[in-house]
Design an enzyme around this catalytic site. Structure first.
Site, PDB file in Angstrom:
ATOM      1  N   MET A  30       0.835  -1.205   0.000  1.00  0.00           N
ATOM      2  CA  MET A  30       0.000   0.000   0.000  1.00  0.00           C
ATOM      3  C   MET A  30       0.874   1.261   0.000  1.00  0.00           C
ATOM      4  O   MET A  30       0.409   2.347   0.328  1.00  0.00           O
ATOM      5  CB  MET A  30      -0.931  -0.005   1.211  1.00  0.00           C
ATOM      6  CG  MET A  30      -1.882  -1.198   1.198  1.00  0.00           C
ATOM      7  SD  MET A  30      -3.377  -0.938   2.130  1.00  0.00           S
ATOM      8  CE  MET A  30      -2.703  -0.656   3.754  1.00  0.00           C
ATOM      9  N   HIS A  37       9.335  -2.998   3.409  1.00  0.00           N
ATOM     10  CA  HIS A  37       8.937  -3.175   2.007  1.00  0.00           C
ATOM     11  C   HIS A  37      10.169  -3.442   1.118  1.00  0.00           C
ATOM     12  O   HIS A  37      10.143  -4.304   0.244  1.00  0.00           O
ATOM     13  CB  HIS A  37       8.257  -1.910   1.484  1.00  0.00           C
ATOM     14  CG  HIS A  37       6.983  -1.553   2.173  1.00  0.00           C
ATOM     15  ND1 HIS A  37       6.873  -0.450   2.994  1.00  0.00           N
ATOM     16  CD2 HIS A  37       5.759  -2.137   2.173  1.00  0.00           C
ATOM     17  CE1 HIS A  37       5.645  -0.364   3.443  1.00  0.00           C
ATOM     18  NE2 HIS A  37       4.946  -1.374   2.975  1.00  0.00           N
ATOM     19  N   GLN A  61     -10.379  -2.473   2.525  1.00  0.00           N
ATOM     20  CA  GLN A  61      -9.861  -3.155   3.717  1.00  0.00           C
ATOM     21  C   GLN A  61      -9.766  -2.232   4.926  1.00  0.00           C
ATOM     22  O   GLN A  61      -9.306  -2.651   5.991  1.00  0.00           O
ATOM     23  CB  GLN A  61      -8.513  -3.820   3.423  1.00  0.00           C
ATOM     24  CG  GLN A  61      -7.347  -2.856   3.270  1.00  0.00           C
ATOM     25  CD  GLN A  61      -6.116  -3.589   2.770  1.00  0.00           C
ATOM     26  OE1 GLN A  61      -6.086  -4.082   1.643  1.00  0.00           O
ATOM     27  NE2 GLN A  61      -5.096  -3.685   3.598  1.00  0.00           N
ATOM     28  N   ASP A 150       2.695  -8.946   9.384  1.00  0.00           N
ATOM     29  CA  ASP A 150       1.240  -9.113   9.299  1.00  0.00           C
ATOM     30  C   ASP A 150       0.950 -10.612   9.268  1.00  0.00           C
ATOM     31  O   ASP A 150       0.498 -11.161   8.258  1.00  0.00           O
ATOM     32  CB  ASP A 150       0.712  -8.395   8.061  1.00  0.00           C
ATOM     33  CG  ASP A 150       1.008  -6.911   8.127  1.00  0.00           C
ATOM     34  OD1 ASP A 150       0.344  -6.214   8.893  1.00  0.00           O
ATOM     35  OD2 ASP A 150       1.947  -6.448   7.433  1.00  0.00           O
ATOM     36  N   MET A 184       8.909  -2.124  11.788  1.00  0.00           N
ATOM     37  CA  MET A 184       8.667  -1.041  10.827  1.00  0.00           C
ATOM     38  C   MET A 184       7.236  -1.129  10.316  1.00  0.00           C
ATOM     39  O   MET A 184       6.704  -2.214  10.080  1.00  0.00           O
ATOM     40  CB  MET A 184       9.648  -1.146   9.677  1.00  0.00           C
ATOM     41  CG  MET A 184      11.043  -0.814  10.133  1.00  0.00           C
ATOM     42  SD  MET A 184      12.094  -0.461   8.747  1.00  0.00           S
ATOM     43  CE  MET A 184      13.621  -0.173   9.615  1.00  0.00           C
TER      44      MET A 184
END
Ligand code: AMP
Length: 280
Positions: A30, A37, A61, A150, A184
Site C-alpha cells: 500500500m 517493504h 480493507q 502481518d 517497521m
C-alpha cells in the site's frame, strides 16, 4: 523501472518477461515504503527475473475511514525507492481500475479471518483477501512476497491461495525492525515523538514472552499475563489484545507445547500498531 497504472499494460510487461523465460515476482503493498517493504523487494530481486510491485491503498480493507484518509501517501518518493531496490514494474492502479464495476464477489476466508485483527477490524480481511486474490490473478506471478509482521494476513493469504488453487507461491519474509526493536510500519510516521518512544513497549513485551518460553514456561496464560504487565506499565499504550495463539489458526492456546505465536495490537494515540513473535 516502468510505472504502469492499467491492467493491460501491466499484463503486457509481465507477458513479455515470461516469454523471455523469466520467473515473475510480485510484492503487493500500500506504499509509504520503509525498509520492510524494501527487504521484500530485494528478496524478490534476488530470486526472480522480473519484479513487480503493486502499490494500491485498497479502500475496501479499511474499516475506519479516518485511517484510510490519513494513510501516508507519497508516490514520487515510493517510485524512487522502488527503483533503487531494483524493481522492474511498479503498478499503481486507481480504484476505478481495480473496482471498475463496483464489486459483487468477495473472498472470505472463514475462521482465521474472524479472530484478533478480524475481530477488531470487521470486514478488514474480506477486503484484504479479495484484493490480494485480484492482484495475484492480475499479475500471474510465480512468487508473491508477504511480511511476517502481518502474520494473520499471511495465514489468510496462504489459505485463500490453497483453497482457490492460485498457482503463485506465497513466500513469507521475516519482520524488519527499527534499531530499538519497533517493527517497521507505514503507520509509525503518524506517531508523535513521545508515542514513538512508547511504542517500543510492544517489542519489549514480545521479547519477554520469548524469554519466558525459551526458559521453559509452557503455560500460555502466564506468558500472556507477562506481556500484559509490560504493556500496562506504559501509560501511552492502550492495549487491544496481547495473546498467545496457534500460529496457523490464530486460536488461543493453553500451552505452547505444540508451537505458538505471541501477538499484540495496541493504540498509541489514534495509531494502532501490531506485532508478533513465534515462541517455538
Ligand atoms: P503494507 O504496505 O503495509 O500493506 O505492507 C506490504 C507488505 O510489506 C506486506 O506483506 C507486509 O506484511 C510487509 N511488511 C510491512 N511491514 C513490514 C516489516 N516491518 N517487515 C517485513 N515486512 C513488512
Amino acid at each position: 523501472m516502468e510505472t504502469v497504472d492499467t491492467i493491460d499494460r501491466l499484463r503486457g510487461g509481465v507477458g513479455a518477461a515470461k516469454l523471455a523465460g523469466n520467473t515473475i515476482a510480485v510484492v503487493p503493498t500500500m506504499g509509504a515504503f520503509h525498509e520492510g517493504h524494501l527487504t521484500l523487494m530485494r528478496r524478490a530481486r534476488q530470486e526472480c527475473g522480473l519484479v513487480v510491485v503493486t502499490l494500491f491503498v485498497n479502500p475496501t480493507q479499511f474499516n475506519n475511514p479516518e485511517d484510510f484518509r490519513k494513510y501516508p501517501r507519497d508516490m514520487a518518493r515510493d517510485a524512487s525507492m522502488a527503483q533503487d531496490a531494483g524493481v522492474d514494474l511498479l503498478f499503481t492502479p486507481k480504484p476505478e481500475e481495480i473496482y471498475p464495476a463496483g464489486f459483487n464477489t468477495t473472498v472470505t476466508v472463514s475462521g482465521i479471518s474472524d479472530r484478533l485483527e478480524g475481530a477488531s477490524r470487521p470486514g478488514h480481511f474480506a477486503g484484504v483477501a479479495t484484493v490480494v486474490a485480484k492482484l495475484l490473478n492480475i499479475v500471474g506471478a510465480d512468487r508473491a512476497y508477504f511480511g511476517e509482521k502481518d502474520w494473520q494476513q499471511l495465514q489468510v493469504i496462504k489459505r485463500l491461495s490453497l483453497d482457490l488453487n492460485i498457482p503463485t507461491a506465497i513466500v513469507p519474509v521475516p519482520t524488519v525492525r527499527e534499531s530499538d526493536g519497533l517493527a517497521m510500519s507505514s503507520r509509525n510516521v503518524r506517531l508523535s515523538p513521545d508515542e514513538r518512544k512508547a511504542a517500543v513497549v510492544i517489542s519489549r513485551a514480545l521479547a519477554d514472552a520469548k524469554r519466558l518460553a525459551d526458559a521453559g514456561t509452557t503455560d500460555a496464560a502466564v506468558i500472556a499475563m507477562a506481556m500484559q504487565a509490560v504493556l500496562s506499565a506504559e501509560p501511552l499504550a492502550r492495549v487491544d489484545y496481547a495473546v498467545v495463539v496457534n500460529p496457523a489458526t490464530l486460536e488461543e492456546v493453553d500451552t505452547i507445547d505444540h508451537g505458538a505465536l505471541a501477538a499484540i495490537a495496541a493504540y498509541f494515540g489514534s495509531v494502532r500498531l501490531i506485532d508478533n513473535c513465534l515462541l517455538s
